[in-house]
Write a protein that holds these residues in place. Structure first.
Motif, PDB file in Angstrom:
ATOM      1  N   THR A 162      73.667   0.546  56.925  1.00 47.46           N
ATOM      2  CA  THR A 162      74.850   1.408  56.814  1.00 47.46           C
ATOM      3  C   THR A 162      75.942   0.622  56.096  1.00 47.46           C
ATOM      4  OG1 THR A 162      75.902   0.624  58.850  1.00 47.46           O
ATOM      5  CG2 THR A 162      74.321   2.446  59.063  1.00 47.46           C
ATOM      6  N   SER A 163      77.002   1.301  55.737  1.00 50.78           N
ATOM      7  CA  SER A 163      78.212   0.656  55.226  1.00 50.78           C
ATOM      8  C   SER A 163      79.395   1.301  55.918  1.00 50.78           C
ATOM      9  CB  SER A 163      78.330   0.817  53.712  1.00 50.78           C
ATOM     10  OG  SER A 163      79.511   0.189  53.240  1.00 50.78           O
ATOM     11  N   GLU A 164      80.292   0.499  56.484  1.00 49.53           N
ATOM     12  CA  GLU A 164      81.383   1.053  57.271  1.00 49.53           C
ATOM     13  C   GLU A 164      82.615   0.164  57.221  1.00 49.53           C
ATOM     14  OE1 GLU A 164      79.204  -0.485  61.267  1.00 49.53           O
ATOM     15  OE2 GLU A 164      78.240   0.625  59.658  1.00 49.53           O
TER      16      GLU A 164
ATOM     17  N   ASN B  99      85.293   6.412  61.879  1.00 54.34           N
ATOM     18  CA  ASN B  99      84.489   7.588  61.577  1.00 54.34           C
ATOM     19  C   ASN B  99      85.225   8.836  62.046  1.00 54.34           C
ATOM     20  OD1 ASN B  99      83.820   8.000  64.411  1.00 54.34           O
ATOM     21  ND2 ASN B  99      82.411   6.270  64.168  1.00 54.34           N
TER      22      ASN B  99
ATOM     23  N   ALA C 190      78.328  -3.759  57.830  1.00 55.25           N
ATOM     24  CA  ALA C 190      77.087  -2.993  57.745  1.00 55.25           C
ATOM     25  C   ALA C 190      76.244  -3.299  58.970  1.00 55.25           C
ATOM     26  CB  ALA C 190      76.318  -3.357  56.483  1.00 55.25           C
TER      27      ALA C 190
ATOM     28  N   THR D  25      78.342   1.562  66.451  1.00 54.97           N
ATOM     29  CA  THR D  25      77.644   2.248  65.355  1.00 54.97           C
ATOM     30  C   THR D  25      76.144   2.001  65.416  1.00 54.97           C
ATOM     31  OG1 THR D  25      79.595   2.011  63.953  1.00 54.97           O
ATOM     32  CG2 THR D  25      77.528   2.488  62.846  1.00 54.97           C
TER      33      THR D  25
ATOM     34  N   TYR E  79      73.474   4.908  65.280  1.00 51.27           N
ATOM     35  CA  TYR E  79      72.513   4.910  64.174  1.00 51.27           C
ATOM     36  C   TYR E  79      71.087   5.019  64.710  1.00 51.27           C
ATOM     37  CZ  TYR E  79      69.639   3.032  60.367  1.00 51.27           C
ATOM     38  OH  TYR E  79      68.664   2.838  59.427  1.00 51.27           O
TER      39      TYR E  79
ATOM     40  N   TYR F 124      74.385  10.549  62.100  1.00 50.67           N
ATOM     41  CA  TYR F 124      73.126   9.801  62.126  1.00 50.67           C
ATOM     42  C   TYR F 124      72.040  10.625  62.811  1.00 50.67           C
ATOM     43  CZ  TYR F 124      75.980   5.735  60.907  1.00 50.67           C
ATOM     44  OH  TYR F 124      76.839   4.864  60.284  1.00 50.67           O
TER      45      TYR F 124
END
Length: 282
Positions: A38-40, A166, A183, A224, A228, A237
């Protein structure tokens, strides 16, 4: 405004030493796969009615980004050069304190050193914000999934815990401007070759979708990584319903169980994964 770096007379050990509690000696060494799932963005959580604090924090972050001191501070923890530690001045927060809600088992963003003092990127930033506001910092260590509720209720002024921004969380709190991009990555036992041929997140996901319920992924509750792996519509997700996602209070406990062969993999933020694995692999 003054630069971000603050010095204390009592220097701390580097952040890596703060995770020695995760080491298990007789367990297997771990391998963190350098594949971003992921990228966050990380940001600080602030109550929706606290616009004054939100404005102040964003102003400070803008200044520290502009003069380069924010990147310098963050990199000092990744490089092992950080020398900051903090202890609460009182056993309970006092009126007027700058109260920070965190989960102090997430190096290098927040953790304890061997002297049981708070260390980490977020802790040092929190100290500097408190200084600029003319307040005394109080660090409130709690379960990660209690942080937003603490900010919402006014128990804490701000949530600083390597928290991903988010849409679901934006319904509950406001976020200051992001200060770091992270990530999720997967960690397995060093002898596990399951993901050796993977080059992308999609490659990893394709393999995970072939696993059954006996395949257990450890994550930190409320993070996350949990969303995920387990799946969460609000977070966007799909998750892996074919396998088992096990939530832990901290990522370090998940990593310890992985090293001891109790679970098959861990999904956690990249930098904490690297630092906890390094501690276990010593």
């Amino acid at each position: 405004m003054k630069k971000l770096f603050a010095t204390l007379s009592a220097a701390a050990l580097v952040a890596v030493s703060a995770v020695t509690f995760a080491a298990c000696g007789s367990g297997e060494k771990l391998s963190v796969k350098d594949i971003e799932l992921t990228s966050e963005d990380y940001a600080f959580a602030i109550a929706k009615d606290n616009t004054e604090l939100l404005t102040s924090v964003n102003s400070l972050l803008a200044d520290w980004k502009k003069d380069g001191s924010l990147d310098e501070l963050i990199n000092s923890y990744f490089d092992g050069d950080a020398d900051f530690a903090y202890s609460n001045k009182t056993s309970q927060p006092q009126e007027g304190d700058f109260v920070v809600a965190t989960n102090a088992y997430f190096p290098p963003f927040e953790s304890y050193n061997e002297e049981n003092k708070f260390v980490g990127v977020d802790i040092e930033i929190a100290y500097n914000i408190a200084e600029e506001l003319g307040k005394t910092l109080y660090v409130f260590d709690m379960d990660f999934d209690s942080i937003i509720a603490s900010v919402q209720s006014g128990q804490s002024d701000i949530g600083m815990a390597g928290m991903t921004v988010n849409d679901e969380r934006k319904k509950q709190v406001d976020f200051a401007d992001p200060y770091y991009t992270s990530a999720q990555v997967i960690t397995v036992a060093a002898s596990d070759t399951t993901f050796d041929g993977c080059k992308t997140g999609e490659d990893v996901e394709a393999i995970l979708k072939t696993k059954g319920k006996d395949y257990v992924i450890g994550t930190q509750a409320g993070t996350t990584g949990y969303m995920y792996s387990n799946g969460d519509e609000g977070f966007g997700y799909d998750g892996f319903t074919n396998l088992t996602t096990q939530a832990y209070n901290t990522g370090a406990l998940a990593m310890k169980d992985l090293s001891n062969g109790k679970i098959n993999a861990v999904i956690l933020d990249k930098q904490p994964s690297l630092m906890i694995a390094e501690s276990i692999n010593k």
